[in-house]
Design an enzyme around this catalytic site. Structure first.
Site, PDB file in Angstrom:
ATOM      1  N   THR A   1       0.806  -1.225   0.000  1.00  0.00           N
ATOM      2  CA  THR A   1       0.000   0.000   0.000  1.00  0.00           C
ATOM      3  C   THR A   1       0.842   1.278   0.000  1.00  0.00           C
ATOM      4  OG1 THR A   1      -0.072  -0.287   2.389  1.00  0.00           O
ATOM      5  CG2 THR A   1      -2.019  -0.990   1.165  1.00  0.00           C
TER       6      THR A   1
ATOM      7  N   SER B   1       4.369   3.883  -0.929  1.00  0.00           N
ATOM      8  CA  SER B   1       4.877   4.576  -2.118  1.00  0.00           C
ATOM      9  C   SER B   1       5.588   3.594  -3.055  1.00  0.00           C
ATOM     10  CB  SER B   1       5.839   5.684  -1.649  1.00  0.00           C
ATOM     11  OG  SER B   1       6.565   6.232  -2.693  1.00  0.00           O
TER      12      SER B   1
ATOM     13  N   CYS C   1      17.495   5.023  -2.641  1.00  0.00           N
ATOM     14  CA  CYS C   1      17.140   5.630  -3.935  1.00  0.00           C
ATOM     15  C   CYS C   1      18.169   6.632  -4.452  1.00  0.00           C
ATOM     16  CB  CYS C   1      15.762   6.273  -3.856  1.00  0.00           C
ATOM     17  SG  CYS C   1      15.471   7.238  -2.371  1.00  0.00           S
TER      18      CYS C   1
ATOM     19  N   GLY D   1      10.338  10.074  -2.293  1.00  0.00           N
ATOM     20  CA  GLY D   1      11.395   9.293  -1.633  1.00  0.00           C
ATOM     21  C   GLY D   1      11.199   9.210  -0.134  1.00  0.00           C
TER      22      GLY D   1
ATOM     23  N   HIS E   1      15.260  11.964  -8.510  1.00  0.00           N
ATOM     24  CA  HIS E   1      16.349  12.578  -7.736  1.00  0.00           C
ATOM     25  C   HIS E   1      17.413  13.102  -8.701  1.00  0.00           C
ATOM     26  CE1 HIS E   1      14.383  11.005  -4.325  1.00  0.00           C
ATOM     27  NE2 HIS E   1      15.201  10.038  -3.976  1.00  0.00           N
TER      28      HIS E   1
END
Ligand code: NAP
Length: 362
Positions: A13, A15, A156, A188, A253
């Site tokens: 559920t 990100s 990330c 992020g 990013h």
């Protein structure tokens, strides 16, 4: 057509979890089979449990899957389990899974520093998966049943940086110093609770807890080597200094990087660009379904890469490098952009699984 492998998603559920759902929904080799999240979500159809925040609608294949609690017994039929779990709970849950024979590919930080766990950015160090190949071959030779393991993908912000660094080290020799200043997207930071709108609108936040340490350390493990005893040695002789900022961008990013080569004999700017453009990763060679057409896009426009314009190149599986030029303090400086929830998270996990599948290991 071979049967598709059954895939589970933990933290489905969140990100990263929502990105897994999107990337796996129509996948020709993996079938979304089990979805796991917290007790708050368990027992509900996915569509009722999730607060969906993607621009694409919830894939129909996921809507009515009943969310399971994150217990290994619920996922025993899965050939691979992708984890997008919150780090506060990922340690114990993932351990339960790999100790009970499941193949786990994790986005959480908990096992990245474990000496025998591969930390893989599939565009640059899929060779570290050899450790898993040897363990699986040994287990098969001894007729052991299901053999669980865990592979981590990186933080990330590390994912974009290591791709050009790795290519340049392989082509031109060691890099002695790297500085990187990041401008990181709000996705992020996850959804619960996520980055507060009041903090980020009209603002830049020059601190992301733990991020600089992760970027500095993970870069050395990913670009390091694997010993005969299957343990990982950090890249030596390379100083990495990171400064991390949160900016008002949804995804992608962007990082300003300067590098110094160890050798006095330097390549030219054109040789650096050619090396980055020519590079091919294992997933491309194996013709993996999600492999980017081009690992690194070298952009010549003076104001690129930009998150909104360049993050979705090759569905977010490629990285973009631009403004490559000489640096009066170091040797070269450039910008690198990567999609933080695709090649920086869920997509990296999927590309690792496709590489394992391409090697006959799943
Ligand atoms: P997030 O949006 O906050 O999602 C967290 C997920 O964990 C949700 O599905 C949540 O389920 C689940 N969860 C929370 N407590 C749980 C529990 N006790 N038992 C089972 N499930 C539980 O976080 P995220 O941004 O997706 O990040 C997930 C992981 O990936 C983190 O470890 C993060 O550091 C890492 N990561 C994130 C990114 C990125 O770009 N976002 C990139 C690389 C790595 P409920 O909805 O039921 O609460």
């Amino acid at each position: 057509m071979p049967e598709r492998k059954k895939a589970g998603v933990l933290g489905a559920t969140g990100s990263v979890g929502q990105k897994f759902i999107l990337l796996l929904a129509d996948h020709p080799e993996f079938e979304l089979y089990r979805l796991g999240a917290s007790e708050r979500s368990a027992g509900k159809p996915y569509v009722s449990a999730v607060k969906w925040r993607q621009t694409a609608t919830i894939p129909s294949v996921a809507r009515n899957i009943i969310v399971s609690p994150c217990a290994s017994g619920e996922f025993q039929e899965c050939d691979v389990v992708f984890s997008g779990l919150d780090a506060d709970v990922a340690g114990d849950i993932e351990k339960d899974f790999f100790e009970n024979g499941l193949a786990v590919i994790s986005n959480a930080k908990n096992y990245r520093r474990a000496p025998t766990v591969p930390l893989v950015v599939p565009l640059i160090n899929s060779s570290h998966l050899d450790v898993i190949a040897r363990r699986l071959q040994a287990a098969r030779a001894q007729n052991q049943g299901k053999h669980g393991f865990i592979i981590c993908n990186s933080n990330c912000s590390t994912a974009g940086l290591v791709v050009p660094l790795g290519v340049l080290i392989n082509k031109f020799g060691d890099i002695s110093a790297v500085t990187v200043t990041t401008m990181q997207a709000i996705s992020g930071g996850g959804f619960s609770p996520g980055v507060p709108g009041f903090d980020i609108l009209d603002n830049v936040v020059p601190y992301i807890s733990g991020e600089e340490e992760k970027l500095e350390w993970e870069t050395k493990k990913i670009l390091g080597s694997v010993g005969d005893d299957d343990s990982f040695t950090l890249k030596s002789g390379m100083a990495v200094s990171a400064q991390c900022n949160r900016v008002a961008v949804t995804d992608g990013h962007l990082e300003c990087v300067s590098i110094k080569f160890a050798s006095e004999i330097k390549p030219t700017v054109e040789e650096v660009k050619a090396a980055l453009r020519e590079y091919k990763c294992e997933a491309q060679i194996l013709k993996c379904y999600s492999a980017p057409k081009q690992c690194i896009y070298v952009l010549e426009e003076e104001d690129r890469p930009q998150p909104r314009l360049d993050r979705d190149r090759d569905n977010g599986y490629a990285v973009s490098v631009g403004r490559i030029r000489e640096d009066p303090v170091f040797d070269f400086k450039f910008l690198v952009l990567s999609h933080n929830t695709v090649i920086g998270a869920a997509g990296a996990g999927i590309l690792i699984a496709e590489t394992l599948l391409g090697r006959g290991l799943l």
